[in-house]
Design an enzyme around this catalytic site. Structure first.
Site, mmCIF file in Angstrom:
data_model
loop_
_atom_site.group_PDB
_atom_site.id
_atom_site.type_symbol
_atom_site.label_atom_id
_atom_site.label_comp_id
_atom_site.label_asym_id
_atom_site.label_seq_id
_atom_site.Cartn_x
_atom_site.Cartn_y
_atom_site.Cartn_z
ATOM 1 N N HIS A 81 11.849 5.879 -66.714
ATOM 2 C CA HIS A 81 10.988 5.258 -67.736
ATOM 3 C C HIS A 81 10.515 6.307 -68.729
ATOM 4 O O HIS A 81 10.340 7.476 -68.379
ATOM 5 C CB HIS A 81 9.791 4.557 -67.089
ATOM 6 C CG HIS A 81 8.846 5.439 -66.341
ATOM 7 N ND1 HIS A 81 7.741 6.035 -66.946
ATOM 8 C CD2 HIS A 81 8.807 5.847 -65.052
ATOM 9 C CE1 HIS A 81 7.077 6.749 -66.047
ATOM 10 N NE2 HIS A 81 7.709 6.658 -64.891
ATOM 11 N N ASP A 83 7.675 5.817 -70.853
ATOM 12 C CA ASP A 83 6.239 5.825 -71.162
ATOM 13 C C ASP A 83 5.520 6.832 -70.281
ATOM 14 O O ASP A 83 6.040 7.265 -69.242
ATOM 15 C CB ASP A 83 5.631 4.435 -70.970
ATOM 16 C CG ASP A 83 5.583 3.995 -69.507
ATOM 17 O OD1 ASP A 83 6.619 4.136 -68.817
ATOM 18 O OD2 ASP A 83 4.530 3.523 -69.048
ATOM 19 N N ASP A 144 6.591 12.929 -65.648
ATOM 20 C CA ASP A 144 6.662 11.566 -65.128
ATOM 21 C C ASP A 144 6.720 10.618 -66.335
ATOM 22 O O ASP A 144 5.691 10.240 -66.862
ATOM 23 C CB ASP A 144 5.425 11.290 -64.271
ATOM 24 C CG ASP A 144 5.382 9.894 -63.680
ATOM 25 O OD1 ASP A 144 6.409 9.194 -63.730
ATOM 26 O OD2 ASP A 144 4.308 9.486 -63.200
ATOM 27 N N GLU A 178 6.426 1.455 -67.421
ATOM 28 C CA GLU A 178 6.397 1.559 -65.960
ATOM 29 C C GLU A 178 5.016 1.949 -65.469
ATOM 30 O O GLU A 178 4.568 1.487 -64.408
ATOM 31 C CB GLU A 178 7.431 2.594 -65.496
ATOM 32 C CG GLU A 178 7.644 2.649 -63.987
ATOM 33 C CD GLU A 178 6.731 3.646 -63.265
ATOM 34 O OE1 GLU A 178 6.749 3.686 -62.032
ATOM 35 O OE2 GLU A 178 5.980 4.381 -63.956
ATOM 36 N N ASP A 201 12.453 9.410 -60.266
ATOM 37 C CA ASP A 201 11.026 9.312 -60.597
ATOM 38 C C ASP A 201 10.138 9.842 -59.484
ATOM 39 O O ASP A 201 8.985 9.443 -59.366
ATOM 40 C CB ASP A 201 10.680 7.844 -60.904
ATOM 41 C CG ASP A 201 9.352 7.668 -61.609
ATOM 42 O OD1 ASP A 201 8.821 8.668 -62.128
ATOM 43 O OD2 ASP A 201 8.844 6.539 -61.643
#
Length: 420
Positions: A81, A83, A144, A178, A201
């Site tokens: 992801h 975001d 992340d 996410e 992730d």
């Protein structure tokens, strides 16, 4: 070999683009600025030579690396992801490169006296001699999950540039939102077309996860009775005192700060109170489905007990399930975990198979028909100013993706034995 400078340049180009998501927004993506990185990624995927590069109206990105073998191979996918968490600002990220880390304190921000210290963050000592990327102490970093994106793009680029490595068709997917629990909500599993996938992730090198919490959110509403305090005897009911009783009646040691591993918890994260009404917002987590259901029932029964005591509907509880433990969807196809485990072992490091104490897009995707374990991305201390990632960890994760692609193109019989 995967070049370190190339990895650093790619990663820093991602993290310097603000992509913070917003839980209070009803759009997808939840913030307009997520499009800035999404559009950049689309162009980059095309540039490195991927095919069928698409982005839909909700900023979900998909792309294809075609198979380079003539025999049937399962289509697999890799997902991350773009975001970043709204827990801490992701605007104006200024990554710092720490070469040959010496194991001592790192001054993130001299002016504000912000120190990243191994005395508090002991994991730092695992990376002595390596190259760390940190924040400047005023923002999160965004490893992340921009580390995951870096790894997937770099692995696809490496496979394209090294066609002697045999692999089947590989699908790539990048998602918005996410961090606010919506990363898989509008993911088109059928369009993605993979038999299984992996989210990149996780945290430290070796992490391989196919269990996560069963999760629910609860809103506890406590009604009181407001009366002028000078004339309140026998009439006023202070909802905040009832709320205190409710809070203290739940198991005090079954909270995040007292639990680990597969231990579940009740987490009170918001209180909004007055005499007349108090709202408590909880999250409920447990890996065990029966224990999870028991936790929800305990919260309801406690409300009933208090209502009986006051002879009125003082407390009401609304609980909404959020996601479930993907283990039940992964266990029938455990060869997909075995392949990832073998990839790590062949690369010379030990897989750390453990449950996720949180959620993952892979959970929702697994229940949507795309079994999706989670693999380390390399970062530490996510969602805050002390976040960092070793460049060597990003490189290792990139190598794991390449190795999984290679292993999947070989005979899978050994991995599948014992699943029936």
């Amino acid at each position: 070999m995967i070049e370190k400078k190339h990895i650093i340049d790619r990663f820093t180009s991602y993290v310097t683009i603000d992509t913070e998501s917003d839980p209070n927004s009803n759009t997808t993506p939840s913030t307009e600025k997520q499009w800035n990185l999404a559009n950049k990624l689309v162009e980059e995927l095309k540039q490195i030579g991927l095919e069928d590069v698409t982005i839909d109206e909700n900023a979900y990105i998909m792309a294809t690396l075609p198979s380079n073998v003539s025999y049937p191979v399962p289509v697999i996918g890799f997902i991350s992801h773009f975001d970043t968490s709204p827990d801490f600002t992701g605007a104006n990220v200024k990554p710092q490169i720490i070469e040959n880390y010496d194991g001592k304190d790192i001054v993130l921000n001299e002016e504000q006296n912000i120190i990243l210290s191994p005395d508090y963050f002991e994991d730092l000592l695992m990376y002595k001699g390596q190259t760390l990327i940190t924040t400047d102490g005023t923002t999160l970093l965004g490893a992340d999950d921009k580390a995951g994106i870096t790894e997937i793009v770099s692995a696809m680029e490496y496979l394209i540039n090294n066609p002697e490595i045999k692999h089947g068709k590989i699908r790539v997917g990048f998602t918005p939102d996410e961090e606010i629990g919506r990363g898989a909500h509008k993911f088109d599993v059928e369009k993605f077309g993979a038999e299984w996938a992996y989210t990149m992730d996780g945290s430290q090198v070796g992490e391989l996860e196919y269990e996560n919490f069963n999760a629910a959110g609860a809103v506890v509403t406590i009604k009181g009775k407001i009366v002028h305090p000078g004339y309140a005897k026998g009439k006023m009911i202070n909802s905040m005192y009832i709320a205190t009783d409710y809070i203290n009646s739940l198991p005090r040691l079954e909270t995040p700060e007292h639990t680990e591993g597969r231990e579940g918890f009740f987490h009170l994260h918001t209180i909004d109170g007055s005499v007349d009404e108090t709202k408590l917002q909880y999250i409920i987590r447990d890996h065990n489905k029966e224990h999870f259901e028991a936790r929800k029932e305990m919260m309801k029964e406690l409300a009933n007990d208090i209502n009986e005591q006051f002879q009125m509907e003082a407390v009401s509880v609304k609980i909404k399930d959020q996601y479930f433990n993907m283990r039940e969807k992964i266990e029938p196809v455990m060869h997909i975990v075995s392949i990832a485990k073998e990839a790590m072992e062949q690369l010379g490091f030990k897989p750390l198979i453990k449950p996720i104490r949180g959620g993952t897009d892979g959970s929702q995707l697994s229940f949507m028909g795309l079994p999706c374990p989670n693999i380390f991305a390399g970062g530490h201390n996510f969602h805050g100013r002390y976040e960092y990632v070793p460049v060597e960890s990003i490189i290792k994760a990139t190598e794991v993706i390449v190795k999984i692609a290679e292993l999947t193109a070989k005979d899978l019989t050994n991995y599948k034995s014992g699943e029936e």
